[in-house]
Write a protein that holds these residues in place. Sequence first.
Motif, PDB file in Angstrom:
ATOM      1  N   MET A  45       0.879  -1.273  -0.005  1.00 57.29           N
ATOM      2  CA  MET A  45       0.272  -0.098   0.002  1.00 57.29           C
ATOM      3  C   MET A  45       0.870   1.168  -0.045  1.00 57.29           C
ATOM      4  SD  MET A  45      -3.167  -1.113   2.429  1.00 57.29           S
ATOM      5  CE  MET A  45      -4.194   0.304   1.986  1.00 57.29           C
ATOM      6  N   HIS A  46       2.205   0.986  -0.129  1.00 56.35           N
ATOM      7  CA  HIS A  46       3.322   2.097  -0.150  1.00 56.35           C
ATOM      8  C   HIS A  46       4.027   1.987  -1.310  1.00 56.35           C
ATOM      9  CE1 HIS A  46       2.203   3.373   4.229  1.00 56.35           C
ATOM     10  NE2 HIS A  46       2.033   2.110   4.228  1.00 56.35           N
ATOM     11  N   ILE A  47       4.578   3.335  -1.713  1.00 53.85           N
ATOM     12  CA  ILE A  47       5.211   3.542  -2.953  1.00 53.85           C
ATOM     13  C   ILE A  47       6.662   3.152  -2.841  1.00 53.85           C
ATOM     14  CG2 ILE A  47       3.254   4.693  -4.146  1.00 53.85           C
ATOM     15  CD1 ILE A  47       4.422   7.297  -3.265  1.00 53.85           C
ATOM     16  N   HIS A  93      11.920   4.269  -4.530  1.00 54.36           N
ATOM     17  CA  HIS A  93      10.766   4.558  -5.718  1.00 54.36           C
ATOM     18  C   HIS A  93      11.192   3.658  -6.767  1.00 54.36           C
ATOM     19  CE1 HIS A  93       8.164   7.219  -3.614  1.00 54.36           C
ATOM     20  NE2 HIS A  93       9.120   7.926  -3.325  1.00 54.36           N
ATOM     21  N   ARG A  96      11.595  -0.335  -5.882  1.00 60.07           N
ATOM     22  CA  ARG A  96      10.067  -0.841  -6.080  1.00 60.07           C
ATOM     23  C   ARG A  96       9.539  -1.359  -7.106  1.00 60.07           C
ATOM     24  NH1 ARG A  96       4.575  -0.088  -4.640  1.00 60.07           N
ATOM     25  NH2 ARG A  96       3.481   1.031  -6.361  1.00 60.07           N
ATOM     26  N   GLN A  97       9.964  -0.412  -8.414  1.00 63.94           N
ATOM     27  CA  GLN A  97       9.237  -0.636  -9.722  1.00 63.94           C
ATOM     28  C   GLN A  97       9.880  -2.021 -10.078  1.00 63.94           C
ATOM     29  OE1 GLN A  97       6.546   1.709  -9.293  1.00 63.94           O
ATOM     30  NE2 GLN A  97       6.732   0.949 -11.402  1.00 63.94           N
ATOM     31  N   ARG A 101       4.858  -4.140  -7.404  1.00 64.13           N
ATOM     32  CA  ARG A 101       3.968  -3.506  -6.530  1.00 64.13           C
ATOM     33  C   ARG A 101       3.100  -4.604  -5.937  1.00 64.13           C
ATOM     34  NH1 ARG A 101      -1.706  -2.265  -6.962  1.00 64.13           N
ATOM     35  NH2 ARG A 101      -2.585  -1.342  -5.350  1.00 64.13           N
ATOM     36  N   ARG A 132       2.118  -0.704   5.195  1.00 61.86           N
ATOM     37  CA  ARG A 132       0.930  -1.751   5.187  1.00 61.86           C
ATOM     38  C   ARG A 132       1.120  -2.875   4.083  1.00 61.86           C
ATOM     39  NH1 ARG A 132      -4.318   1.512   5.354  1.00 61.86           N
ATOM     40  NH2 ARG A 132      -3.049   2.910   4.880  1.00 61.86           N
TER      41      ARG A 132
ATOM     42  N   ILE B  53       1.824   2.214 -10.581  1.00 65.87           N
ATOM     43  CA  ILE B  53       1.213   2.986  -9.555  1.00 65.87           C
ATOM     44  C   ILE B  53       2.585   3.618  -8.773  1.00 65.87           C
ATOM     45  CG2 ILE B  53       0.196   2.783  -7.105  1.00 65.87           C
ATOM     46  CD1 ILE B  53      -1.777   1.022  -8.414  1.00 65.87           C
ATOM     47  N   ASN B  54       2.503   4.937  -8.571  1.00 66.85           N
ATOM     48  CA  ASN B  54       3.589   5.335  -7.604  1.00 66.85           C
ATOM     49  C   ASN B  54       3.246   6.838  -7.436  1.00 66.85           C
ATOM     50  OD1 ASN B  54       6.437   5.954  -6.700  1.00 66.85           O
ATOM     51  ND2 ASN B  54       6.762   3.759  -7.405  1.00 66.85           N
ATOM     52  N   ASP B  55       4.173   7.694  -7.033  1.00 68.57           N
ATOM     53  CA  ASP B  55       3.951   9.036  -6.351  1.00 68.57           C
ATOM     54  C   ASP B  55       3.755  10.090  -7.461  1.00 68.57           C
ATOM     55  OD1 ASP B  55       3.614  11.111  -4.675  1.00 68.57           O
ATOM     56  OD2 ASP B  55       5.758  11.068  -4.039  1.00 68.57           O
ATOM     57  N   PHE B 114      -6.770   2.204  -1.552  1.00 67.11           N
ATOM     58  CA  PHE B 114      -5.654   2.694  -1.859  1.00 67.11           C
ATOM     59  C   PHE B 114      -4.831   2.799  -0.650  1.00 67.11           C
ATOM     60  CE2 PHE B 114      -5.419   4.464  -6.308  1.00 67.11           C
ATOM     61  CZ  PHE B 114      -4.737   3.195  -6.836  1.00 67.11           C
ATOM     62  N   GLY B 115      -3.724   2.779  -0.673  1.00 67.37           N
ATOM     63  CA  GLY B 115      -2.595   3.490   0.456  1.00 67.37           C
ATOM     64  C   GLY B 115      -2.406   4.899   0.408  1.00 67.37           C
ATOM     65  N   PRO B 116      -1.961   5.487   1.198  1.00 65.00           N
ATOM     66  CA  PRO B 116      -1.824   7.122   1.303  1.00 65.00           C
ATOM     67  C   PRO B 116      -1.388   7.955   0.095  1.00 65.00           C
ATOM     68  CG  PRO B 116      -0.239   6.253   2.920  1.00 65.00           C
ATOM     69  CD  PRO B 116      -1.024   5.073   2.477  1.00 65.00           C
ATOM     70  N   TRP B 117      -0.438   7.356  -0.654  1.00 67.71           N
ATOM     71  CA  TRP B 117       0.093   8.062  -1.673  1.00 67.71           C
ATOM     72  C   TRP B 117      -0.070   7.305  -3.082  1.00 67.71           C
ATOM     73  CZ3 TRP B 117       1.762  12.865  -0.348  1.00 67.71           C
ATOM     74  CH2 TRP B 117       1.917  13.190   0.980  1.00 67.71           C
ATOM     75  N   GLU B 118      -0.922   6.386  -3.095  1.00 71.52           N
ATOM     76  CA  GLU B 118      -0.969   5.655  -4.383  1.00 71.52           C
ATOM     77  C   GLU B 118      -1.643   6.460  -5.306  1.00 71.52           C
ATOM     78  OE1 GLU B 118      -0.751   1.021  -4.101  1.00 71.52           O
ATOM     79  OE2 GLU B 118      -2.269   1.575  -2.560  1.00 71.52           O
TER      80      GLU B 118
END
Lengths: 140, 140, 140
Positions: A45-47, A93, A96-97, A101, A132, B53-55, B114-118
């Motif tokens: 759920m985090h990026i 960031h 993670r790619q 995800r 999370r 999905i990212n920032d 979604f998580g906070p920044w997705e």
Amino acid sequence: MMKSLRKELWFNIPTRVAFVNITKEVHKAVKESNVAEGLCLVNAMHITASVFINDDESGLHQDYKDWLEGLAPHEPIDHYRHNRTGEDNGDAHLKRQVMGREVVVAITKGDLDFGPWEQIFYGEFDGRRKKRVLIKIIGE
Amino acid sequence: MMKSLRKELWFNIPTRVAFVNITKEVHKAVKESNVAEGLCLVNAMHITASVFINDDESGLHQDYKDWLEGLAPHEPIDHYRHNRTGEDNGDAHLKRQVMGREVVVAITKGDLDFGPWEQIFYGEFDGRRKKRVLIKIIGE
Amino acid sequence: MMKSLRKELWFNIPTRVAFVNITKEVHKAVKESNVAEGLCLVNAMHITASVFINDDESGLHQDYKDWLEGLAPHEPIDHYRHNRTGEDNGDAHLKRQVMGREVVVAITKGDLDFGPWEQIFYGEFDGRRKKRVLIKIIGE
């Protein structure tokens, strides 16, 4: 009648980078869902984190860390424009790619439909805070 | 009774490479679907583009562009066998693999879970022509 | 009433690395499932193999091989901690992460809902033994 289940897993990893085997927790969620045939989505759920499937072998995990550090080094911090926002996780960031995800896993006869060595991992690239993973199951 | 919805998003990006936030369009499709619990697939329909999905941070997006250009440089064009077919987008096929073709997002209580920044992005690596993204929602 | 179908595809690739177009087999499974609207998951059941979607063009496939060999060289074997277990496939575990474990494809009106050039491939990075791909279809 479609069934569904939603569950969160929480982490607070003490290091910047780590891989945590979450197969048992996902398996438990599948059992709780009572879904016999369906799909199980597991996503960060985090990026700056990943969920991926691979081998539970510590040498391989160190290989992943070294390799990702080569592809997207943490330092120098000011190499990443993103870090001008005051963050120092630009590299996370990118890492993670590469690792991804999410995974989608088949559920067959009420169980994770896995090959012989498949294990699900949470991949942390910017730890030392609460983060999370989401498990979402749908099926019948 | 399972519900489903299919929707296409069209793009004609004026540059070779760009990232476009499509979260609002996907959110709208979820609302239109009337699905409360389900899964939402969002995928590039072209093989030189990504959905990821990212920032939503412009510095990070520039970091992605620089990093991908380092991993799979556009030039020299004749570095790629694929370009012998008359194309000049060999690099775009490689970049898309790093960033991914698709995302699968959980739908919970009628909304993207979604998580906070997705945020969801269309990643273009060979623009200046019409291309599409597919949204497919299933659930109940 | 949700429908589902499960099918395995078996491979025994004579080389270490290869890409095999499996679109026809996945298409056949979709027809067999009688699912009109749904999702089709196709995943490698082994952790040194990929399933991915891209172009069926032999020059591009050679580009992928060269590029992945640059990102995660097979040799020297002892470069990878994983190979201290007696394996020689450390690189294959890394290459598979770049190309991905799985694809999720929309099913619309009883068919794979594809863009103009999308084809599904099995990506082998440690062949010369029997390995499997899983197709799991759910929908209505």
